[in-house]
Structures are given as structure tokens and as C-alpha cells.
Design an enzyme around this catalytic site. Structure first.
Site, PDB file in Angstrom:
ATOM      1  N   HIS A 181       0.089  -1.152   0.249  1.00  0.00           N
ATOM      2  CA  HIS A 181      -0.085   0.165   0.181  1.00  0.00           C
ATOM      3  C   HIS A 181       0.897   1.473   0.117  1.00  0.00           C
ATOM      4  CE1 HIS A 181      -3.975   2.345   1.158  1.00  0.00           C
ATOM      5  NE2 HIS A 181      -2.668   3.296   2.039  1.00  0.00           N
ATOM      6  N   GLU A 182       1.911   1.403   0.619  1.00  0.00           N
ATOM      7  CA  GLU A 182       2.779   2.416   1.220  1.00  0.00           C
ATOM      8  C   GLU A 182       3.512   2.446  -0.629  1.00  0.00           C
ATOM      9  OE1 GLU A 182       2.034   4.482   2.936  1.00  0.00           O
ATOM     10  OE2 GLU A 182       1.226   3.271   4.307  1.00  0.00           O
ATOM     11  N   HIS A 227       1.463   4.273  -2.720  1.00  0.00           N
ATOM     12  CA  HIS A 227       1.229   6.131  -2.924  1.00  0.00           C
ATOM     13  C   HIS A 227       2.551   6.630  -3.744  1.00  0.00           C
ATOM     14  CE1 HIS A 227      -1.877   6.967  -0.336  1.00  0.00           C
ATOM     15  NE2 HIS A 227      -1.364   6.078   0.463  1.00  0.00           N
ATOM     16  N   GLU A 243      -5.945   7.261  -0.688  1.00  0.00           N
ATOM     17  CA  GLU A 243      -6.570   5.874  -0.141  1.00  0.00           C
ATOM     18  C   GLU A 243      -6.802   4.376  -1.254  1.00  0.00           C
ATOM     19  OE1 GLU A 243      -4.623   5.239   2.690  1.00  0.00           O
ATOM     20  OE2 GLU A 243      -4.119   6.841   1.869  1.00  0.00           O
TER      21      GLU A 243
END
Length: 292
Positions: free
Chosen positions: A150-151, A154, A225
Site C-alpha cells: 500500500h505504501e 503511494h 487511499e
């Protein structure tokens, strides 16, 4: 991402106020005409310069700021690392290569009981992925993989730069409106103290409007997100991404409401907290991923 974003917003407000004070003292960027009225075109140009300079200064400082304020220990492959730390670096680098990132992000750990992770940095090639010690203790390997993916998503999505451009636009309107409001207030006081009132009012209105403007930035953060969840699912697999969100949900359910809000920095914001939350409701994030 929650703590990183709040630090970025706080840094942005501090930078903006500092620039505003300096420029208010120096005879630069005058937008008041000889008749005492506002030259709106000059003020808009002045506001845009301050707004975008402030936003990009905050972005340039972001990696350094979070390291300093959160005590992040960067894990270097040349250092003597534990097996867990080497595995963490290897995972982030593997996911980064899969995401097409050319230069590997720095990887760090900071001491905290909270379950949290974030990505920051001025560009894809100058980024940082950091996790809390609490996350490593609370989550299993599959959940950690989902969080890291997930990071990394980003970073691959360029969310920091996109957020900075939005912040620059918000800053422009903050500076513009704050000075109009301050000018209006200064018109109601004696001429001899009007400059002092205007100076103080600019700072007060700029802080107030910056806080209100952060609502727009946080709303966009919640929107991004969902994209990072999708990106994380593509990198680590949907099952691991869903498992990571469910693990976080289980963690928040084990603590009382007040502690959960502090520990996760509103990453499961809902109801009244949603307006100032950087992350959407976990249930909605899980629902969207499962429907993917």
C-alpha cells in the site's frame, strides 16, 4: 500515511506563516494601491507565488521532517541488521521494483506502540517507507506485506507530488483570502494602528484558513487511499491487502475509542471525525477491495 500527512500539513502551515511574516516585514509584493485599495490581480499573483513556494518547500523538507520528528531509524543494507530488518528492506525493494520505481526507497523503523506505516519524500526517487515497531509486533507476515505494498503504491502513484500541487492551490486561496480579510479588518481601526492590525490579522486569518483548507487536502487524501489500496492489491495480491486492512480493524477494535483515535490517527475515521480524517472508513476500504 496518516501521521505523515498531518506532519506535512503542519509543516506547510508553519512555512506559510513564516513566509507571510517575512514578506509582510519586507517591502516585497505590495498589493495595496496608493488610494488604499487592493490590486486583486497583484494580490493573486503574490498569493500564488507564496502558496506554491510554501507547498514545495514543505514537500522538499518532508523526508527530513518525519525522520527528525518521529525518530525514524533508516535501515541501511551495509549496517548490521537483524533478520527481520533485512527482510523488511528486501520486501520494500522487491515491491518497489514490481511497481517500476527506479531508485529504491529508504526503509526505516520508528519506536511506537501504534500500528502505523507511511511513505513520504519529494519524489519517487527520493522516498522513504517507514513502519512502527508496533506494526511489526502486531501484524503477521501477510498483513505486513499488504501494508508495505500500500505504501509503495503511494510512491508509485506520485501521491506526494499530486498532494503538493493541490496544497499549492489551497495555499494560494488561503493567502489571497487572508489578506483580503485582514485588509477589511484594518479599515475599521484608527489609521495609525491599521498596519499593526493588518499584520496580526494576516497571521490569524492565514492560520484559520489553512486549517479550513486542510479539509480539502484531507478529502483528497481519503480519495487517494482507495487507489493505494488497489495498487497494493496489484503488488501483493488482493487477499494480502484485505488481510492487512482486517488486521488493522481487529487492532482498533481491541482498544477503546479514544485510544484508537490516537493510535491510528483517525485512519478509521467515521462520523464527525471523517471531515478531518486522512483515511476513509476501514469497512468501506475492505468492501471496495473485495468487490475488485
Amino acid at each position: 500515511m496518516g501521521k505523515r500527512l498531518f506532519l506535512l500539513i503542519a509543516t506547510n502551515i508553519l512555512v506559510m506563516v513564516t513566509i507571510g511574516i517575512v514578506l509582510s516585514i519586507l517591502p516585497i509584493g505590495s498589493y495595496i494601491t496608493a488610494s488604499g485599495n487592493i490590486d486583486f490581480l497583484s494580490l493573486l499573483a503574490f498569493s500564488a507565488v507564496i502558496g506554491f513556494v510554501g507547498a514545495f518547500m514543505s514537500l522538499a523538507m518532508s523526508r527530513w521532517m518525519v525522520k527528525m520528528m518521529m525518530g525514524v531509524r533508516v535501515l541501511k543494507e551495509t549496517d548490521s541488521l537483524s533478520h527481520m530488518e533485512r527482510d523488511l528492506v528486501a520486501r520494500v525493494h522487491r515491491l518497489s521494483r514490481a511497481a517500476g520505481i527506479a531508485k529504491m526507497p529508504e526503509v526505516g523503523i520508528y519506536k511506537s506502540r501504534e500500528v502505523n506505516a507511511f511513505a513520504t519524500g519529494p519524489s519517487k526517487n527520493r522516498s522513504l517507507v517507514a513502519v512502527s515497531s508496533g506494526l511489526l509486533q502486531e501484524m503477521d507476515n501477510d498483513a505486513i506485506e499488504g501494508v508495505l505494498a500500500h505504501e509503495v503504491a503511494h510512491i508509485a502513484n506520485g501521491d506526494m507530488v499530486t498532494m503538493t500541487l493541490l496544497q499549492g492551490v489551497v495555499n494560494t486561496f488561503v493567502v489571497f483570502l487572508a489578506r483580503i480579510a485582514a485588509w477589511g479588518v484594518s479599515r475599521f481601526v484608527r489609521e495609525d494602528i491599521a498596519p499593526i492590525v493588518h499584520f496580526i490579522a494576516v497571521i490569524v486569518f492565514q492560520i484559520l484558513f489553512s486549517i479550513l483548507g486542510s479539509i480539502v487536502v484531507l478529502a483528497y487524501s481519503r480519495y487517494r487511499e482507495f487507489h493505494a489500496d488497489n495498487g497494493g492489491a496489484d503488488l501483493a495480491g488482493k487477499d494480502k491487502m484485505v488481510h492487512a486492512l482486517r488486521s488493522l480493524q481487529q487492532y482498533t477494535n481491541r482498544v477503546n475509542t479514544e485510544q484508537a483515535s490516537i493510535a491510528t490517527l483517525k485512519i478509521n475515521g467515521k462520523g464527525k471525525n471523517m471531515l478531518f480524517s486522512s483515511h476513509p472508513d476501514l469497512n468501506e476500504r475492505i468492501r471496495r477491495l473485495e468487490a475488485k
